[in-house]
Design a protein around this motif. Structure first.
Motif, PDB file in Angstrom:
ATOM      1  N   GLU A  60     -50.637  -9.002 -16.574  1.00  0.00           N
ATOM      2  CA  GLU A  60     -51.695  -9.355 -15.619  1.00  0.00           C
ATOM      3  C   GLU A  60     -51.126  -9.562 -14.224  1.00  0.00           C
ATOM      4  O   GLU A  60     -51.737  -9.144 -13.228  1.00  0.00           O
ATOM      5  N   LEU A  61     -49.947 -10.199 -14.152  1.00  0.00           N
ATOM      6  CA  LEU A  61     -49.296 -10.357 -12.853  1.00  0.00           C
ATOM      7  C   LEU A  61     -48.935  -8.985 -12.283  1.00  0.00           C
ATOM      8  O   LEU A  61     -49.155  -8.726 -11.088  1.00  0.00           O
ATOM      9  N   ARG A  72     -48.676 -14.357   6.324  1.00  0.00           N
ATOM     10  CA  ARG A  72     -48.066 -15.189   5.284  1.00  0.00           C
ATOM     11  C   ARG A  72     -48.555 -14.826   3.888  1.00  0.00           C
ATOM     12  O   ARG A  72     -47.798 -14.878   2.920  1.00  0.00           O
ATOM     13  N   THR A  73     -49.827 -14.485   3.752  1.00  0.00           N
ATOM     14  CA  THR A  73     -50.347 -14.126   2.426  1.00  0.00           C
ATOM     15  C   THR A  73     -49.610 -12.913   1.875  1.00  0.00           C
ATOM     16  O   THR A  73     -49.154 -12.904   0.719  1.00  0.00           O
ATOM     17  N   ALA A  74     -49.475 -11.873   2.698  1.00  0.00           N
ATOM     18  CA  ALA A  74     -48.793 -10.660   2.245  1.00  0.00           C
ATOM     19  C   ALA A  74     -47.317 -10.926   1.965  1.00  0.00           C
ATOM     20  O   ALA A  74     -46.734 -10.338   1.044  1.00  0.00           O
ATOM     21  N   LEU A  75     -46.705 -11.823   2.743  1.00  0.00           N
ATOM     22  CA  LEU A  75     -45.300 -12.124   2.503  1.00  0.00           C
ATOM     23  C   LEU A  75     -45.114 -12.837   1.163  1.00  0.00           C
ATOM     24  O   LEU A  75     -44.165 -12.551   0.423  1.00  0.00           O
ATOM     25  N   VAL A  76     -46.010 -13.750   0.818  1.00  0.00           N
ATOM     26  CA  VAL A  76     -45.962 -14.386  -0.500  1.00  0.00           C
ATOM     27  C   VAL A  76     -46.076 -13.313  -1.585  1.00  0.00           C
ATOM     28  O   VAL A  76     -45.345 -13.326  -2.587  1.00  0.00           O
ATOM     29  N   GLU A  77     -46.993 -12.383  -1.396  1.00  0.00           N
ATOM     30  CA  GLU A  77     -47.166 -11.312  -2.385  1.00  0.00           C
ATOM     31  C   GLU A  77     -45.926 -10.432  -2.471  1.00  0.00           C
ATOM     32  O   GLU A  77     -45.525 -10.006  -3.576  1.00  0.00           O
ATOM     33  N   LEU A  78     -45.286 -10.162  -1.342  1.00  0.00           N
ATOM     34  CA  LEU A  78     -44.096  -9.310  -1.345  1.00  0.00           C
ATOM     35  C   LEU A  78     -42.935  -9.988  -2.070  1.00  0.00           C
ATOM     36  O   LEU A  78     -42.233  -9.355  -2.872  1.00  0.00           O
ATOM     37  N   VAL A  79     -42.716 -11.269  -1.790  1.00  0.00           N
ATOM     38  CA  VAL A  79     -41.640 -11.988  -2.472  1.00  0.00           C
ATOM     39  C   VAL A  79     -41.901 -11.990  -3.983  1.00  0.00           C
ATOM     40  O   VAL A  79     -40.983 -11.794  -4.794  1.00  0.00           O
ATOM     41  N   THR A  80     -43.143 -12.198  -4.380  1.00  0.00           N
ATOM     42  CA  THR A  80     -43.491 -12.202  -5.796  1.00  0.00           C
ATOM     43  C   THR A  80     -43.300 -10.826  -6.415  1.00  0.00           C
ATOM     44  O   THR A  80     -42.796 -10.690  -7.543  1.00  0.00           O
TER      45      THR A  80
END
Length: 214
Positions: A74-75, A170-178
């Motif tokens: 799912e992730l 910041r939202t996209a950066l959180v997604e990229l790190v994940t």
């Protein structure tokens, strides 16, 4: 299957592929989520299952522990299909991880997806060699550099962090790190369980300078 670092017990896959007819109810739920969801698009960019319908690559491992496999897939689906990244941006980041780990299956699967997204032979060759491709788009350049730093250095410099926030948000950066962490986890599974490319498919050419640099 081809390995850059010879595995201790040869190249025999350590997790037998599970036939769909022998799956438990919970395993079947994971199987259906993988094969009937967005990854099951037709025609697929890579071989998700073999001729007997058994899941290949990292997906077979997800069946062994449905309690982990279901949220893990799912992730993965959220990262591939529900972020604001363009298809090119996403595949650039994934291929950075695949090349860093020299993960044959991860590269095999996502090279096909990347070609559909419009990445050129030259861009793919640079990514496979661990070089920065010539990217005209500012977002793609920072996605590449941030993914490279995360994969190789397990961190972001202040300068790259600031540029990524300014360019991506910041939202996209959180997604990229994940995303980088997720595909690194899959690459580790693929390595630990000795999973190569499907039979009959060519393994990527990594060169002769040893294993993954991390």
């Amino acid at each position: 299957m081809r390995w850059v670092i010879d595995p201790p017990n040869g190249d025999v896959e350590r997790l037998p592929l599970l036939p769909p007819g022998l799956l438990s109810e919970r395993q079947r739920e994971v199987y259906d989520a993988l094969t009937e969801g967005p990854r099951g698009e037709r025609p697929p960019a890579f071989r998700l299952t073999d001729g007997a319908g058994r899941l290949q690559g990292p997906f077979n491992a997800m069946l062994y522990s449905p309690a982990v496999g279901m949220p893990l897939q799912e992730l993965g689906a959220a990262l591939r299909f529900r972020t604001a990244f363009t298809r090119r941006e996403r595949e650039i980041a994934i291929l950075v991880v695949a090349a860093h780990w020299r993960s044959d299956f991860e590269w095999y699967a996502h090279e096909g997806i990347a070609r559909r997204a419009g990445l050129t032979d030259g861009e793919l060759a640079a990514l496979r060699a661990g070089r920065a491709p010539l990217l005209a788009d500012a977002r793609e350049r920072i996605v590449h550099e941030a993914a490279r730093q995360l994969a190789a250095e397990h961190d972001l410099s202040d300068a790259v962090h600031a540029e990524a926030v300014a360019t991506l948000g910041r939202t996209a950066l959180v997604e990229l790190v994940t995303l980088v962490g997720y595909y690194a986890a899959l690459a580790l599974q693929l390595r630990a369980f000795r999973v190569g490319v499907p039979d009959g498919e060519p393994a990527p050419e990594w060169g002769d300078d040893g294993g993954h640099p991390g």
